[in-house]
Motif scaffolding. Structure first.
Motif, short mmCIF file in Angstrom:
data_model
loop_
_atom_site.label_atom_id
_atom_site.label_comp_id
_atom_site.label_asym_id
_atom_site.label_seq_id
_atom_site.Cartn_x
_atom_site.Cartn_y
_atom_site.Cartn_z
N ARG A 43 -3.19 1.64 4.94
CA ARG A 43 -3.16 2.14 3.89
C ARG A 43 -3.61 3.39 3.59
O ARG A 43 -4.15 4.17 4.37
N ASN A 44 -3.46 4.02 2.21
CA ASN A 44 -3.95 5.28 1.77
C ASN A 44 -2.83 6.19 2.47
O ASN A 44 -3.30 7.46 2.55
N GLY A 54 -4.30 1.88 -7.74
CA GLY A 54 -4.13 1.59 -6.47
C GLY A 54 -3.36 0.60 -5.64
O GLY A 54 -3.17 0.19 -4.62
N VAL A 55 -3.18 -0.48 -6.66
CA VAL A 55 -2.43 -1.71 -6.30
C VAL A 55 -0.97 -1.81 -6.82
O VAL A 55 -0.64 -1.42 -7.89
N LYS A 74 -12.82 -5.33 2.73
CA LYS A 74 -11.53 -4.33 2.37
C LYS A 74 -10.42 -4.52 3.47
O LYS A 74 -9.51 -3.95 3.21
N TYR A 76 1.02 4.17 -3.03
CA TYR A 76 1.09 5.76 -2.64
C TYR A 76 2.22 6.48 -3.30
O TYR A 76 2.01 7.50 -3.79
N VAL A 93 -2.45 -6.61 -3.01
CA VAL A 93 -3.49 -7.57 -3.26
C VAL A 93 -4.74 -6.74 -3.42
O VAL A 93 -4.87 -5.94 -2.60
N PRO A 94 -5.46 -6.38 -4.58
CA PRO A 94 -6.52 -5.79 -4.82
C PRO A 94 -7.57 -6.20 -3.94
O PRO A 94 -7.66 -7.41 -3.70
N HIS A 95 -8.85 -5.45 -3.75
CA HIS A 95 -9.78 -5.58 -3.11
C HIS A 95 -10.53 -7.15 -3.57
O HIS A 95 -10.85 -8.13 -2.97
N ASN A 143 -8.97 -10.63 -2.89
CA ASN A 143 -8.44 -10.74 -1.61
C ASN A 143 -9.09 -12.02 -1.05
O ASN A 143 -10.42 -12.06 -0.87
N TYR A 187 -8.32 -6.27 4.66
CA TYR A 187 -7.15 -6.78 4.44
C TYR A 187 -6.37 -6.76 3.27
O TYR A 187 -5.42 -7.17 2.66
N SER A 188 -7.15 -5.86 2.39
CA SER A 188 -6.59 -5.53 1.00
C SER A 188 -5.44 -4.30 1.02
O SER A 188 -5.53 -3.71 2.13
N SER A 189 -4.62 -4.43 0.02
CA SER A 189 -3.56 -3.45 0.01
C SER A 189 -3.66 -2.56 -0.97
O SER A 189 -2.78 -1.98 -1.75
N GLN A 190 -4.96 -2.46 -1.54
CA GLN A 190 -5.30 -1.45 -2.70
C GLN A 190 -5.78 -0.11 -1.99
O GLN A 190 -6.44 0.00 -0.91
N ASN A 191 -5.02 0.79 -2.57
CA ASN A 191 -5.38 2.30 -2.03
C ASN A 191 -6.43 2.80 -2.81
O ASN A 191 -6.82 2.47 -3.93
N ASP A 192 -7.51 3.73 -1.85
CA ASP A 192 -8.54 4.25 -2.60
C ASP A 192 -8.07 5.30 -3.46
O ASP A 192 -6.82 5.73 -3.33
N ALA A 248 0.85 -1.17 0.04
CA ALA A 248 -0.05 0.06 0.08
C ALA A 248 0.89 1.32 0.00
O ALA A 248 0.57 2.28 -0.94
#
Lengths: 267, 354, 330
Positions: C183-184, B313-314, C255, B15, B287-289, B292, C257-262, B11
């Motif tokens: 995250r984010n 975002g991933v 969401k 970013y 890992v995307p949403h 997951n 445990y996801s590592s996807q940023n918004d 993450a």
């Protein structure tokens, strides 16, 4: 002969103008590096050393097959002698026995002094850099290590204060009236017998004693007494450095002042 | 301590990558793309050496370099008689690289470790690249100076130490002095005992000698189309390209009748560009949403393949090489008048040589 | 100037305070009114021989003696009858209830080991985390096999110290909706507690602030261990807040445990970078890092930013010193 016996017995002055019981100029700074847990810089005459302490922290990688089940913190000492530290440029390799012996001596001295039982499963890494050598190498390294460990906030029983002591006459000369000498420089160390001694604080308890030169046993006690006295002076100096830094931090507001001490405690 | 892995979460990497890909890029500490962190520099700290310098950055990384010089007998390679008499040009042609020995000490690492050897080679090659170095060490046909550079990294290596070591080496060399030669010709060298009479290895302005200045090596990273100088470890971790660029200033001797050279008009020569493997290549993907596995009790039916379309975002580790346009942009930024190299050299010249 | 090269600062002139250079072993004999250099305890200094006092952290008793001796350099603290020494500078030591930010460094069979900048790695058991799908979901074997789908090496997690083991190692838990994977945002590390630069334990370690320049809201999380996380504030479902215990299953979202940023706006990212610079400037100038200082520092920084035409964010060096001066002047 560095002492040039004829003039020494006349004026009792050594090559650099000191008397038999005078220490060289001591200078030290604590907290020289903000990124490290503890750091210090120390000069004893022209011998300049720096010390960086990291830890206590947990090492994920196990070295040399040691298990992680340890009741007390492991102490790793690493000494680097820069190639430009002596008059002739000399690069010492990794397997230099002299350096390994210094590392082990320091690690052993600390093992009994530091309260490592408070940090099981961790290790404390001490990196020492020698920038300039002019005698009293082991002593300077021990003193710098003590300061850096105090800066890192690692609890210990007492200071380890070290210095060297020697004798004005070699073994071969067999001069019975030889006087003991305090704090030898490089020239004197090469010609005269000397030992390195470290005491625990300003007590008479000896933490480290290394003598690699031949000397008559009758002279040993004299040298030791002079050495221990020198260590007390060194300890005063180290203590002064720590107190000044501490007072400075209290003034800056970085640390809170002590609660009332002294008479209040003895009521 | 052994090489520490600087870990980042996917993450964070996503970013940072997004932040640095914007136009203009937003660096984590808010610096401009060509802005360097403030550093403290001093020279002449070790009186027992011919030259010394100490540099430390605000993040605590510190390096000390000491230069020592010793006389050495020149070994004459046997040559056929038809060769021309030895001239200065011929001596330098042979690029006496072995007159310079450079050793890098990094705490916790052995000297035969790949990364240490690579660092010392990069520094050494930059010094010898202009082939002028050997001339400075020449005494006469029988003797020469052998220069030993010992580079000590004092702090544990948290970020890639190349620019720090290079700047410190540059300053130490600028401050290096050699005793003044009193003897003449090919006789055994005799020197003036007076240190005040000693000459600088790199002569100061105004003396009519040819020769360049010591080089500096800058670390540059590229993310998308953005070029970023003096990367912090976070920026290096998301870099798509990392380059070590070595430049040196070339000074020409002023002949009589030449115009006064504008002080800003430095002539820079690009010595080398080396690619460095950025740590971003080895990072695991985020890992995307949607895929997951933690979100449902069933095993995922479709695994994320590398080379799948990027999900916004991933994080995904960068693949492939650098575009030519980006390389060109980097070289421009470094070499242009008033560019980064100029500014850095200006800053270093301001350091007093004691 | 893209590059600033500074001269080294000489060690600050020590004020000529009347500091007596008494030998330390006398410090328990009432130093009198001008206790200044005497305030600092150093290792080996005897604090008192009076047996009514109990000894705490930073002190020891020689076997066979009754005198309480200091083992650290620091200042004395008295709590009722307990004497302890507060070090001038030390690594973070975990206490139960601390809010910490940690980084996963090792994944083991049923637990993770977390770096919290203490002397040992902390433990996070798989039984101490919220499994997505509901608080009451049963932990199955597949969960253990897919342990990396929850936290992998390098992930940042915010957690609370649940208990301390005998040897001082901490056990963490994330059994609350406000804990979990981060995250984010960006991560900042400040050195250990004490010594002025570091995070202090305060009532509020987490807060949301409104930022300038249309940046929206930003969450700031000050871990007691010196690890800080600054991120964009994501509005959680207001329903989840109000839901009762019966409906907890739905409130642990997929969401977590996801590592996807918004998606993040440029302005928010700029302000996050600004807050990060403020914190680093506070540390560089040896000021405390807590909610108050950060908020005040941020407003100062916005003012400073207005001075330059393109809103320069960088606060190192000279600008940081001005910021610190403005804050301490208050």
């Amino acid at each position: 002969m560095p002492l040039d016996t004829s003039t020494y017995s006349l004026a009792l002055l050594r090559v650099d103008g000191r008397r038999w019981n005078e220490l060289r100029r001591l200078h030290a700074q604590i907290r020289t590096q903000d990124a490290a847990d503890g750091s210090s810089y120390l000069e004893m005459g022209h011998t300049k050393v720096m010390c960086i302490v990291t830890g206590p922290s947990e090492q994920q990688q196990q070295r040399r097959g040691q298990t992680s089940q340890r009741d007390a913190a492991a102490i790793n000492v690493n000494v680097v002698i820069a190639g430009f530290s002596s008059v002739d440029r000399k690069k010492s390799g990794r397997n230099d026995k002299r350096i390994q012996e210094i590392e082990v001596t320091i690690a052993n001295a600390l093992a009994s002094n530091l309260h490592t039982h408070l940090f099981p499963h961790s290790s404390i890494t001490i990196s020492l850099h020698v920038l300039s050598q002019d005698g009293s190498l082991l002593a300077a390294l021990l003193n710098a290590t003590t300061l850096a460990l105090i800066d890192a906030g690692i609890p210990m029983t007492d200071y380890i204060a070290a210095c060297t002591a020697g004798s004005t006459s070699t073994y071969a000369a067999g001069d019975d009236s030889a006087d003991p000498l305090l704090d030898l420089n490089n020239q004197e160390e090469q010609e005269l017998p000397f030992l390195t001694v470290a005491t625990l604080g300003d007590s008479d308890r000896i933490a480290v004693l290394v003598c690699e030169s031949r000397v008559q046993v009758t002279r040993l006690e004299g040298m030791l007494v002079v050495g221990v006295d020198g260590c007390k002076q060194v300890k005063q100096f180290l203590d002064q450095v720590v107190r000044e830094k501490g007072a400075e931090m209290v003034r800056e507001g970085a640390v809170e002042k002590s609660d009332a001490m002294g008479m209040v405690l003895d009521e | 301590m052994a090489s520490q892995q600087i870990l980042f979460s996917p993450a964070e990497l996503a970013y940072l990558h997004r932040s640095l890909s914007l136009k203009p890029p937003i660096r984590p500490d808010g610096r401009a793309p060509t802005q360097f962190r403030p550093l403290t520099a001093e020279t002449g700290i070790l009186p027992g050496t011919n030259g010394s310098a100490r540099v430390h950055f605000s993040d605590g990384t510190e390096a000390i370099v000491g230069v020592k010089a010793e006389i050495e007998k020149t070994i004459e390679a046997p040559r056929a008689e038809e060769s021309k008499p030895e001239s200065n040009e011929a001596a330098s042609e042979r690029t006496r690289g072995d007159w310079l020995e450079l050793a890098v000490e990094i705490p916790g690492q052995r000297d035969d470790e790949a990364s240490t050897v690579f660092l010392s080679e990069m520094l050494r090659e930059a010094l010898l690249a202009d082939k002028e170095f050997a001339k400075k060490l020449f005494i006469n046909r029988r003797f020469h100076w052998r220069l030993y550079l010992d580079v000590l990294l004092i702090s544990p290596p948290l970020s890639y130490p190349l620019p720090l070591l290079s700047l410190t080496t540059h300053l130490a060399l600028l401050a290096t002095r050699l005793p003044r030669l009193k003897s003449e010709g090919d006789e055994d060298p005799m020197f003036d005992d007076d240190w005040e009479a000693s000459t600088f290895l790199y002569p100061q302005e105004g003396t009519a000698t040819n020769g360049s200045r010591p080089p500096i090596t800058l670390l540059v990273v590229a993310i998308g189309d953005n070029v970023i100088f003096d990367p912090a470890k976070e920026e290096l971790a998301v870099a798509e390209t990392a380059l070590a660029v070595s430049v040196a200033e070339v000074r020409r001797a002023q002949k009589a009748g030449d115009m006064e050279v504008d002080s800003k008009g430095r002539e820079l020569s690009l010595l080398s560009i080396r690619t460095i493997d950025p740590p971003s290549r080895l990072t695991p993907p985020g890992v995307p949403h949607t895929s997951n596995t933690g979100s449902s009790a069933f095993a995922p039916t479709k695994l994320q393949k590398a080379g799948d379309q990027e999900t916004e975002g991933v994080w995904k580790a960068p693949l492939g090489g650098t575009k030519f346009g980006v390389l060109d942009g980097i070289i421009q930024a470094v070499l242009e008048k008033g560019g980064v190299a100029d500014e850095v050299l200006d800053g270093l010249e301001g350091v007093e040589l004691s | 100037m893209p590059i600033t090269v500074l001269q080294p600062q000489p060690a600050a002139k020590r004020q000529a305070a009347a500091m007596s250079v008494d030998s330390d072993s006398d410090s328990d004999s009432g130093g009198g009114a001008e206790v200044h250099g005497e305030d600092i305890l150093t290792p080996g200094t005897v604090i008192t021989s009076n047996s009514q006092w109990m000894r705490g952290h930073g002190t020891y008793v020689q076997p066979g003696e009754t005198a309480i001796t200091s083992s650290l350099a620091g200042t004395l603290t008295k709590t009722n009858k307990l004497l302890s020494v507060r070090p001038l500078r030390a690594r973070y030591t975990p206490e139960i209830g601390d809010l910490v930010v940690g980084r996963i460094v090792e994944v083991q069979a049923k637990r993770w080991r977390v770096d919290v900048a203490a002397s040992q790695l902390a433990i996070l058991q798989i039984s101490a985390i919220n499994l997505p799908g509901g608080i009451l979901r049963k932990r199955t074997e597949t969960d253990e096999l897919q342990i990396r789908s929850f936290f992998a090496e390098g992930d940042l997690v915010v957690a609370e110290v649940q208990q301390l083991h005998q040897d001082g190692a901490a056990s963490l838990h994330t059994r609350s909706l406000k804990y979990g994977k981060l995250r984010n945002g960006v991560f900042v590390s400040v050195s250990g507690i004490g010594g002025g630069s570091g995070v202090v334990r305060a009532k509020r370690q987490v807060w949301t602030m409104d930022v300038a320049n249309a940046g929206g809201k930003v969450d700031v999380l000050l871990g007691v261990n010196g690890y800080i996380w600054i991120s964009k504030h994501i509005e959680s479902d207001t329903n989840a807040e109000a839901v009762g215990i019966n409906r907890m299953e739905e409130s642990v979202s997929s969401k977590v445990y996801s590592s996807q940023n918004d998606p993040l706006e440029l302005s928010t990212m700029r302000e996050i970078a600004r807050i990060r610079s403020v914190i680093l400037a506070l540390v560089e100038n040896r000021l405390k890092v807590d909610e108050d200082m950060v908020t005040k520092g941020y407003s100062e920084a916005v003012e400073l930013g207005r001075e330059s035409p393109d809103d320069d964010l960088y606060l190192g060096g000279e600008k940081g010193q001005r910021l610190a001066a403005a804050l301490t002047g208050h």
